[in-house]
Motif scaffolding. Structure first.
Motif, PDB file in Angstrom:
ATOM      1  N   PHE A  39       2.592  -8.858  -8.214  1.00 44.96           N
ATOM      2  CA  PHE A  39       3.668  -9.847  -8.321  1.00 44.96           C
ATOM      3  C   PHE A  39       3.222 -11.112  -7.592  1.00 44.96           C
ATOM      4  O   PHE A  39       2.336 -11.083  -6.732  1.00 44.96           O
ATOM      5  N   GLN A  40       3.818 -12.227  -7.956  1.00 43.73           N
ATOM      6  CA  GLN A  40       3.502 -13.499  -7.307  1.00 43.73           C
ATOM      7  C   GLN A  40       4.435 -13.718  -6.130  1.00 43.73           C
ATOM      8  O   GLN A  40       5.645 -13.481  -6.214  1.00 43.73           O
ATOM      9  N   SER A  41       3.859 -14.180  -5.021  1.00 42.17           N
ATOM     10  CA  SER A  41       4.623 -14.471  -3.801  1.00 42.17           C
ATOM     11  C   SER A  41       4.500 -15.958  -3.490  1.00 42.17           C
ATOM     12  O   SER A  41       3.413 -16.457  -3.217  1.00 42.17           O
ATOM     13  N   ASP A  42       5.631 -16.684  -3.561  1.00 46.51           N
ATOM     14  CA  ASP A  42       5.676 -18.106  -3.211  1.00 46.51           C
ATOM     15  C   ASP A  42       6.468 -18.242  -1.916  1.00 46.51           C
ATOM     16  O   ASP A  42       7.659 -17.918  -1.862  1.00 46.51           O
ATOM     17  N   LEU A  43       5.816 -18.723  -0.871  1.00 46.43           N
ATOM     18  CA  LEU A  43       6.441 -18.760   0.447  1.00 46.43           C
ATOM     19  C   LEU A  43       6.932 -20.159   0.808  1.00 46.43           C
ATOM     20  O   LEU A  43       6.303 -21.159   0.464  1.00 46.43           O
ATOM     21  N   GLU A  44       8.054 -20.194   1.515  1.00 48.80           N
ATOM     22  CA  GLU A  44       8.504 -21.385   2.211  1.00 48.80           C
ATOM     23  C   GLU A  44       8.088 -21.200   3.670  1.00 48.80           C
ATOM     24  O   GLU A  44       8.432 -20.190   4.286  1.00 48.80           O
ATOM     25  N   PRO A  45       7.329 -22.122   4.243  1.00 49.28           N
ATOM     26  CA  PRO A  45       6.860 -21.949   5.620  1.00 49.28           C
ATOM     27  C   PRO A  45       7.994 -21.647   6.597  1.00 49.28           C
ATOM     28  O   PRO A  45       9.084 -22.210   6.503  1.00 49.28           O
ATOM     29  N   LEU A  46       7.720 -20.706   7.498  1.00 56.48           N
ATOM     30  CA  LEU A  46       8.627 -20.298   8.580  1.00 56.48           C
ATOM     31  C   LEU A  46       9.838 -19.519   8.085  1.00 56.48           C
ATOM     32  O   LEU A  46      10.752 -19.233   8.864  1.00 56.48           O
ATOM     33  N   VAL A  47       9.838 -19.148   6.798  1.00 58.28           N
ATOM     34  CA  VAL A  47      10.950 -18.374   6.239  1.00 58.28           C
ATOM     35  C   VAL A  47      10.399 -17.053   5.685  1.00 58.28           C
ATOM     36  O   VAL A  47       9.669 -17.056   4.689  1.00 58.28           O
ATOM     37  N   PRO A  48      10.746 -15.923   6.305  1.00 62.08           N
ATOM     38  CA  PRO A  48      10.233 -14.636   5.810  1.00 62.08           C
ATOM     39  C   PRO A  48      10.715 -14.355   4.386  1.00 62.08           C
ATOM     40  O   PRO A  48      11.863 -14.622   4.039  1.00 62.08           O
ATOM     41  N   SER A  49       9.823 -13.830   3.570  1.00 57.17           N
ATOM     42  CA  SER A  49      10.161 -13.435   2.198  1.00 57.17           C
ATOM     43  C   SER A  49       9.970 -11.934   2.063  1.00 57.17           C
ATOM     44  O   SER A  49       8.953 -11.392   2.497  1.00 57.17           O
ATOM     45  N   GLU A  50      10.963 -11.265   1.439  1.00 55.43           N
ATOM     46  CA  GLU A  50      10.910  -9.818   1.269  1.00 55.43           C
ATOM     47  C   GLU A  50      10.715  -9.463  -0.196  1.00 55.43           C
ATOM     48  O   GLU A  50      11.279 -10.102  -1.084  1.00 55.43           O
ATOM     49  N   TYR A  51       9.922  -8.410  -0.420  1.00 57.89           N
ATOM     50  CA  TYR A  51       9.657  -7.915  -1.763  1.00 57.89           C
ATOM     51  C   TYR A  51       9.874  -6.403  -1.750  1.00 57.89           C
ATOM     52  O   TYR A  51       9.192  -5.684  -1.009  1.00 57.89           O
ATOM     53  N   ASN A  52      10.825  -5.936  -2.540  1.00 57.75           N
ATOM     54  CA  ASN A  52      11.226  -4.533  -2.517  1.00 57.75           C
ATOM     55  C   ASN A  52      10.971  -3.859  -3.858  1.00 57.75           C
ATOM     56  O   ASN A  52      11.207  -4.450  -4.917  1.00 57.75           O
ATOM     57  N   PHE A  53      10.497  -2.624  -3.795  1.00 60.29           N
ATOM     58  CA  PHE A  53      10.349  -1.825  -5.005  1.00 60.29           C
ATOM     59  C   PHE A  53      10.390  -0.343  -4.632  1.00 60.29           C
ATOM     60  O   PHE A  53      10.223   0.038  -3.470  1.00 60.29           O
ATOM     61  N   LYS A  54      10.624   0.467  -5.636  1.00 64.03           N
ATOM     62  CA  LYS A  54      10.770   1.907  -5.422  1.00 64.03           C
ATOM     63  C   LYS A  54       9.936   2.655  -6.463  1.00 64.03           C
ATOM     64  O   LYS A  54       9.898   2.254  -7.633  1.00 64.03           O
ATOM     65  N   TYR A  55       9.266   3.712  -6.030  1.00 71.96           N
ATOM     66  CA  TYR A  55       8.427   4.463  -6.961  1.00 71.96           C
ATOM     67  C   TYR A  55       8.430   5.947  -6.616  1.00 71.96           C
ATOM     68  O   TYR A  55       8.830   6.360  -5.523  1.00 71.96           O
ATOM     69  N   LYS A  56       7.984   6.739  -7.598  1.00 67.45           N
ATOM     70  CA  LYS A  56       7.905   8.192  -7.432  1.00 67.45           C
ATOM     71  C   LYS A  56       6.453   8.620  -7.555  1.00 67.45           C
ATOM     72  O   LYS A  56       5.773   8.271  -8.520  1.00 67.45           O
ATOM     73  N   LEU A  57       5.979   9.379  -6.575  1.00 66.15           N
ATOM     74  CA  LEU A  57       4.588   9.823  -6.581  1.00 66.15           C
ATOM     75  C   LEU A  57       4.359  10.875  -7.671  1.00 66.15           C
ATOM     76  O   LEU A  57       5.273  11.639  -8.010  1.00 66.15           O
ATOM     77  N   PRO A  58       3.132  10.953  -8.208  1.00 64.61           N
ATOM     78  CA  PRO A  58       2.871  11.806  -9.375  1.00 64.61           C
ATOM     79  C   PRO A  58       2.552  13.257  -9.027  1.00 64.61           C
ATOM     80  O   PRO A  58       1.958  13.971  -9.839  1.00 64.61           O
ATOM     81  N   PHE A  59       2.906  13.711  -7.832  1.00 67.34           N
ATOM     82  CA  PHE A  59       2.636  15.093  -7.446  1.00 67.34           C
ATOM     83  C   PHE A  59       3.798  15.623  -6.617  1.00 67.34           C
ATOM     84  O   PHE A  59       4.649  14.855  -6.134  1.00 67.34           O
ATOM     85  N   LYS A  60       3.827  16.942  -6.459  1.00 66.03           N
ATOM     86  CA  LYS A  60       4.856  17.583  -5.643  1.00 66.03           C
ATOM     87  C   LYS A  60       4.209  18.348  -4.492  1.00 66.03           C
ATOM     88  O   LYS A  60       3.089  18.850  -4.621  1.00 66.03           O
ATOM     89  N   LEU A  61       4.928  18.415  -3.396  1.00 70.98           N
ATOM     90  CA  LEU A  61       4.469  19.199  -2.255  1.00 70.98           C
ATOM     91  C   LEU A  61       4.896  20.650  -2.458  1.00 70.98           C
ATOM     92  O   LEU A  61       5.980  20.918  -2.978  1.00 70.98           O
ATOM     93  N   ALA A  62       4.050  21.563  -2.051  1.00 72.08           N
ATOM     94  CA  ALA A  62       4.358  22.979  -2.254  1.00 72.08           C
ATOM     95  C   ALA A  62       4.092  23.769  -0.977  1.00 72.08           C
ATOM     96  O   ALA A  62       3.202  23.436  -0.193  1.00 72.08           O
ATOM     97  N   GLY A  63       4.883  24.842  -0.779  1.00 71.68           N
ATOM     98  CA  GLY A  63       4.689  25.724   0.370  1.00 71.68           C
ATOM     99  C   GLY A  63       5.923  26.546   0.630  1.00 71.68           C
ATOM    100  O   GLY A  63       7.053  26.035   0.547  1.00 71.68           O
ATOM    101  N   GLU A  64       5.723  27.818   0.937  1.00 75.72           N
ATOM    102  CA  GLU A  64       6.858  28.698   1.215  1.00 75.72           C
ATOM    103  C   GLU A  64       7.429  28.451   2.597  1.00 75.72           C
ATOM    104  O   GLU A  64       8.634  28.279   2.769  1.00 75.72           O
ATOM    105  N   SER A  65       6.554  28.442   3.607  1.00 80.36           N
ATOM    106  CA  SER A  65       7.018  28.274   4.985  1.00 80.36           C
ATOM    107  C   SER A  65       6.521  26.983   5.610  1.00 80.36           C
ATOM    108  O   SER A  65       7.055  26.528   6.615  1.00 80.36           O
ATOM    109  N   THR A  66       5.465  26.385   5.030  1.00 79.63           N
ATOM    110  CA  THR A  66       4.965  25.089   5.502  1.00 79.63           C
ATOM    111  C   THR A  66       4.541  24.248   4.297  1.00 79.63           C
ATOM    112  O   THR A  66       4.256  24.775   3.226  1.00 79.63           O
ATOM    113  N   PHE A  67       4.518  22.944   4.483  1.00 81.47           N
ATOM    114  CA  PHE A  67       3.902  22.055   3.490  1.00 81.47           C
ATOM    115  C   PHE A  67       3.263  20.885   4.230  1.00 81.47           C
ATOM    116  O   PHE A  67       3.632  20.555   5.363  1.00 81.47           O
TER     117      PHE A  67
END
Length: 477
Positions: free
Chosen positions: A387-415
């Protein structure tokens, strides 16, 4: 006249010797890597690997031709920084042949003759005609180095076996260790705290550029003084300097590529080649390319926050936030001697394109506002988004996104959850904050990094300038 020519030749010689010294000091550093080597090889193997690298870099067995890329990370590129200057050193059984360090345009003026066309891994770019200055467009540095190698060979008609990339952080470190430099010709004092701004101003509108000379001459002057100082150091002192260069290599300010397969594998093993780290676990890399054609990337604070939500079935959803804050306003106004009627600035409002590498087949769930996350192909076995980030000096800019990893954790008593956060080539220190939320009925048993726990959550928060590997083991309560 002869004195002037001799003085100029000596400066070129010392500049090239400095590049060679980096290689030699790096080799010293490689010999002092017990934290890497002792874990994986015995003493005999260690000596054998060290000797192989030493023989290769110094050309003790066969000739080694090294191309040096001076990368300016104040004008960031995915490969480490804008390539502004080049050096070339040949070593053959004790004989050294040195070319003067030249501005990249010395070669790139004819870059079309190289006719180096390559299909970009970014589907939005297609076929690209590359120049030397723009050869560092990949996240994977060996790809950049190989590209620069081929273009340089075609333009210069010279052979290349090794490519060495360095950022101004190397100069900064050596000035810090040896003291400020008085440049009488420029009426300047260069210190480790002002070298970035000083060089940028001189290159853009300094006296050399105004007089029609190579604006990078100030670099030659700085290197000349450093070489004179380093020539007076004994072996023990040079080894001490090598320890600092080792840390710079660890933070990807020094990068090495070799066309020799065996040497390239050792460079990758010790994480000196700037390649994308291979892992089947969680992986995260963010890197940036300056679009504002200025030197503002040196003045940005960066924070990467990720919150891991581990679901009952072992799947993992990650909420990520990148915060970028340009800490310096538009600064250092000047008139370019070549365009005297146009006022510009060394530091402008930063515009950068941010690339993020995630595990293959990661599912993007959502992104917010200005983030506008786009798929940009694959590199090194990872999916790339940007993505493109255009900043205004001295003003913090936030970029948010959410994703799901392509694997699952497995374990009966530990993972176990493994996460690898790769530091960008030529990058600037940034803050990394990770939060881990486990399913009900589970608790943390082990962490390989210093963490904090509160309310059933695990937190890792550090300022980093190197790769970070996290390993968390959970157990049932």
């Amino acid at each position: 006249m002869r004195s002037s020519r001799n003085k100029k030749s000596r400066k070129f010689l010392l500049t090239s010797l400095f590049a060679l010294l980096i290689i030699i000091l790096l080799v010293f550093g490689l010999s002092r890597l017990p934290k890497y080597i002792n874990k994986v090889v015995d003493k005999t193997t260690k000596i054998s690997e060290y000797n192989l690298l030493l023989q290769n870099f110094l050309g003790t067995e066969k000739r080694n031709d090294t191309l040096i890329l001076f990368m300016n990370n104040a004008e960031q590129r995915y490969g480490g920084g804008f390539i502004g200057s080049l050096g070339y050193v040949s070593l053959d059984k004790g004989k050294i042949k040195l070319d003067p360090v030249r501005e990249v345009y010395y070669y790139d003026y004819f870059f079309g003759e190289a006719n180096y066309i390559e299909k970009s891994p970014d589907p939005t770019e297609g076929e690209v005609l590359y120049s030397l200055k723009d050869s560092g467009q990949s996240l994977d540095w060996p790809a950049n180095a190989k590209r620069a190698d081929i273009i340089f060979e075609r333009l210069s008609k010279k052979n290349v076996n090794t490519v060495l990339g360095v950022t101004p952080e190397v100069l900064k470190y050596l000035i810090q260790k040896t003291g400020p430099i008085e440049l009488k010709d420029y009426k300047l004092t260069v210190t480790d705290s002002n070298i970035t701004e000083t060089i940028q101003q001189q290159v853009e509108f300094g006296k050399d550029k105004r007089q029609g000379k190579d604006p990078k001459t100030i670099l030659t002057s700085i290197v000349t003084v450093l070489m004179e100082r380093l020539q007076k150091k004994n072996i023990a002192e040079l080894k001490d300097l090598a320890l600092g260069l080792e840390k710079l290599a660890e933070s990807r300010q020094i990068l090495v590529y070799s066309s020799d397969y065996e040497v390239s594998q050792l460079l990758k093993k010790y994480k000196l080649d700037g390649s994308l780290e291979s892992t089947s676990a969680d992986y995260f890399l963010t890197s940036e390319k300056n679009l504002s054609i200025d030197k503002s990337n040196a003045f940005i604070d960066r924070k990467i926050s990720r919150s891991f939500n581990i679901i009952e079935d072992g799947s993992i959803e990650v909420s990520a936030k990148i915060v970028r804050n340009q800490t310096l306003p538009v600064s250092f106004p000047y008139y370019d001697p070549n365009i005297p009627d146009v006022l510009t600035h060394v530091v402008r409002k930063n515009k950068s394109f941010i690339k993020i590498a995630l595990p293959k087949k990661t599912q993007i769930i959502d992104y917010e506002g200005a983030t506008k996350l786009e798929f940009r192909g694959s590199e090194g076995g990872y999916d790339i988004y940007g993505f493109q980030s255009d900043l205004e000096p001295l003003v913090p800019s936030e970029y948010n996104f959410k994703y799901k990893l392509p694997f699952k954790l497995a374990g009966e008593s530990t993972f176990q959850l493994d996460s690898y956060i790769q530091y960008p080539n030529g990058g600037w220190k940034n803050e990394v904050a990770n939060e881990f939320v486990a399913p009900k009925g589970w608790r943390l048993k082990y962490s390989n990094q210093p963490i904090k726990q509160s309310g059933g959550k695990v937190y890792y928060n550090e300022k980093v300038d190197k790769d970070i590997q996290l390993k968390l083991i959970y157990e049932k309560k």
